[in-house]
Scaffold this motif. Structure first.
Motif, PDB file in Angstrom:
ATOM      1  N   UNK A   1       0.832  -1.205   0.000  1.00  0.00           N
ATOM      2  CA  UNK A   1       0.000   0.000   0.000  1.00  0.00           C
ATOM      3  C   UNK A   1       0.867   1.256   0.000  1.00  0.00           C
ATOM      4  N   UNK A   2       1.910   1.265   0.826  1.00  0.00           N
ATOM      5  CA  UNK A   2       2.803   2.418   0.845  1.00  0.00           C
ATOM      6  C   UNK A   2       3.491   2.579  -0.505  1.00  0.00           C
ATOM      7  N   UNK A   3       3.956   1.469  -1.064  1.00  0.00           N
ATOM      8  CA  UNK A   3       4.631   1.527  -2.357  1.00  0.00           C
ATOM      9  C   UNK A   3       3.706   2.072  -3.438  1.00  0.00           C
ATOM     10  N   UNK A   4       2.439   1.662  -3.407  1.00  0.00           N
ATOM     11  CA  UNK A   4       1.476   2.125  -4.406  1.00  0.00           C
ATOM     12  C   UNK A   4       1.416   3.648  -4.440  1.00  0.00           C
ATOM     13  N   UNK A   5       1.288   4.257  -3.266  1.00  0.00           N
ATOM     14  CA  UNK A   5       1.172   5.716  -3.228  1.00  0.00           C
ATOM     15  C   UNK A   5       2.534   6.391  -3.391  1.00  0.00           C
ATOM     16  N   UNK A   6       3.606   5.750  -2.926  1.00  0.00           N
ATOM     17  CA  UNK A   6       4.936   6.322  -3.098  1.00  0.00           C
ATOM     18  C   UNK A   6       5.345   6.351  -4.566  1.00  0.00           C
ATOM     19  N   UNK A   7       4.877   5.389  -5.338  1.00  0.00           N
ATOM     20  CA  UNK A   7       5.163   5.421  -6.778  1.00  0.00           C
ATOM     21  C   UNK A   7       4.402   6.565  -7.452  1.00  0.00           C
ATOM     22  N   UNK A   8       3.218   6.863  -6.960  1.00  0.00           N
ATOM     23  CA  UNK A   8       2.447   7.980  -7.521  1.00  0.00           C
ATOM     24  C   UNK A   8       3.061   9.328  -7.146  1.00  0.00           C
ATOM     25  N   UNK A   9       3.582   9.411  -5.912  1.00  0.00           N
ATOM     26  CA  UNK A   9       4.128  10.668  -5.401  1.00  0.00           C
ATOM     27  C   UNK A   9       5.502  10.396  -4.768  1.00  0.00           C
ATOM     28  N   UNK A  10       6.501  10.025  -5.568  1.00  0.00           N
ATOM     29  CA  UNK A  10       7.778   9.563  -4.993  1.00  0.00           C
ATOM     30  C   UNK A  10       8.519  10.623  -4.187  1.00  0.00           C
ATOM     31  N   UNK A  11       8.390  11.890  -4.545  1.00  0.00           N
ATOM     32  CA  UNK A  11       9.109  12.927  -3.802  1.00  0.00           C
ATOM     33  C   UNK A  11       8.542  13.135  -2.410  1.00  0.00           C
ATOM     34  N   UNK A  12       7.293  12.714  -2.190  1.00  0.00           N
ATOM     35  CA  UNK A  12       6.630  12.975  -0.916  1.00  0.00           C
ATOM     36  C   UNK A  12       6.848  11.883   0.113  1.00  0.00           C
ATOM     37  N   UNK A  13       7.542  10.815  -0.257  1.00  0.00           N
ATOM     38  CA  UNK A  13       7.838   9.792   0.744  1.00  0.00           C
ATOM     39  C   UNK A  13       9.136  10.169   1.458  1.00  0.00           C
ATOM     40  N   UNK A  14       9.246   9.743   2.730  1.00  0.00           N
ATOM     41  CA  UNK A  14      10.371  10.146   3.573  1.00  0.00           C
ATOM     42  C   UNK A  14      11.555   9.205   3.343  1.00  0.00           C
ATOM     43  N   UNK A  15      12.333   9.502   2.303  1.00  0.00           N
ATOM     44  CA  UNK A  15      13.470   8.652   1.940  1.00  0.00           C
ATOM     45  C   UNK A  15      14.687   8.903   2.821  1.00  0.00           C
ATOM     46  N   UNK A  16      14.629   9.839   3.748  1.00  0.00           N
ATOM     47  CA  UNK A  16      15.781  10.137   4.606  1.00  0.00           C
ATOM     48  C   UNK A  16      16.014   9.062   5.664  1.00  0.00           C
ATOM     49  N   UNK A  17      15.035   8.208   5.878  1.00  0.00           N
ATOM     50  CA  UNK A  17      15.185   7.144   6.868  1.00  0.00           C
ATOM     51  C   UNK A  17      15.947   5.966   6.255  1.00  0.00           C
TER      52      UNK A  17
END
Length: 301
Positions: A270-286
């Motif tokens: 589920x997270x991947x689904x929305x992160x693919x739609x809005x990749x810049x908005x996921x917290x990749x700093x972790x």
């Protein structure tokens, strides 16, 4: 909330200055506040090289098909989005309901209302998207929600954060206090838990996230089975051009499946689904992929 005397020690002055800047930013119109946040994010890209390298490595792992130039652009946008999230957090803490209400549209609130009408608790699960903090405030304007969270290491910031959040949420539950979460759900309450972080091997399983085996907490199914709660996934979408936000709620009847790996796979999917739609908005700093299966090295070494 810390008192005035608590702030007199010099070690707290940088935090006080930062909070003061955010307090002022929260007075700006939404468009200007988000633009200021983007600037903060770009400054963070310059000043925090360790996090820059973490974002870069994460994007290499999850989006290998992008060119290096495309990933670098996404890297910059990720920091800008995180900066917006900081300022939006200030809007959540200091903004009035009447100011925030016109900015938000809700989709799927009926799934929570149905569970409440049935006398069931609701476990809202989500991911660390950059609009997470303001989404808690926007949801609390509609439902009495308890936030399950990891306390901050900085004790002064933890006191401030807890005091500000308690102005609008029903309650705060440390993520280590699973029993408190269970009690709240059994009583028909609503708990919000974003557990897409690397907590090590204890109580975790490996499930795919963007095709990478990822250490993921495996407690959700047991919590739901024991409490009888309904599971709903939330994605807080930030609309472009300062148009506001969409709180998108999706029921997840597949959890619990009876298989912790299957539950974790559904959650990560589920997270991947929305992160693919809005990749810049996921917290990749972790450092999401720090814990590896036996025999694999951490990709951050």
């Amino acid at each position: 909330m810390p008192s005035f005397n608590d702030w007199l020690h010099p070690r707290h002055w940088p935090l006080a200055l930062g909070l003061g800047v955010l307090w002022l930013a929260a007075r700006l119109p939404l468009r200007a506040a988000q633009a200021f946040g983007r600037g903060l994010g770009r400054l963070a890209w310059l000043l925090i090289p360790r996090r820059r390298l973490v974002v870069r490595r994460n994007l290499e792992l999850v989006l290998p098909d992008l060119s290096e130039a495309e990933r670098r652009r996404l890297e910059h946008e990720s920091f800008a989005s995180a900066g917006m999230g900081m300022v939006e957090g200030a809007l959540a803490w200091w903004g009035r309901d009447e100011r925030l209400a016109p900015w938000v549209r809700y989709e799927g609130l009926e799934h929570i209302e149905q569970a409440r009408n049935e006398g069931r608790g609701v476990l809202i699960i989500g991911g660390h998207f950059s609009a997470l903090e303001i989404s808690g405030r926007l949801m609390a304007m509609k439902i009495p929600v308890d936030l399950v969270y990891k306390p901050a290491r900085n004790t002064m910031f933890e006191r401030v954060m807890s005091a500000m959040r308690l102005r609008y949420v029903h309650g705060l539950i440390p993520s280590s206090n699973i029993k408190a979460m269970m009690r709240r759900l059994r009583d028909g309450g609503i708990c919000w838990y974003a557990y897409d972080q690397d907590f090590g091997r204890a109580s975790s399983v490996f499930a795919p996230f963007f095709g990478v085996p990822t250490s993921t907490l495996a407690l959700t199914g047991r919590i739901v089975e024991a409490s009888g709660a309904k599971v709903v996934f939330i994605h807080p979408e930030r609309l472009p051009d300062a148009q506001g936000y969409v709180m998108r709620l999706v029921p997840v009847p597949e959890i619990p499946s009876g298989d912790p790996v299957r539950d974790a796979t559904i959650y990560n999917g589920l997270i991947e689904h929305f992160a693919r739609q809005h990749p810049a908005d996921y917290f990749w700093m972790h450092r999401r992929f720090k814990t590896r299966p036996e025999g694999e090295r951490s990709p951050y070494l």
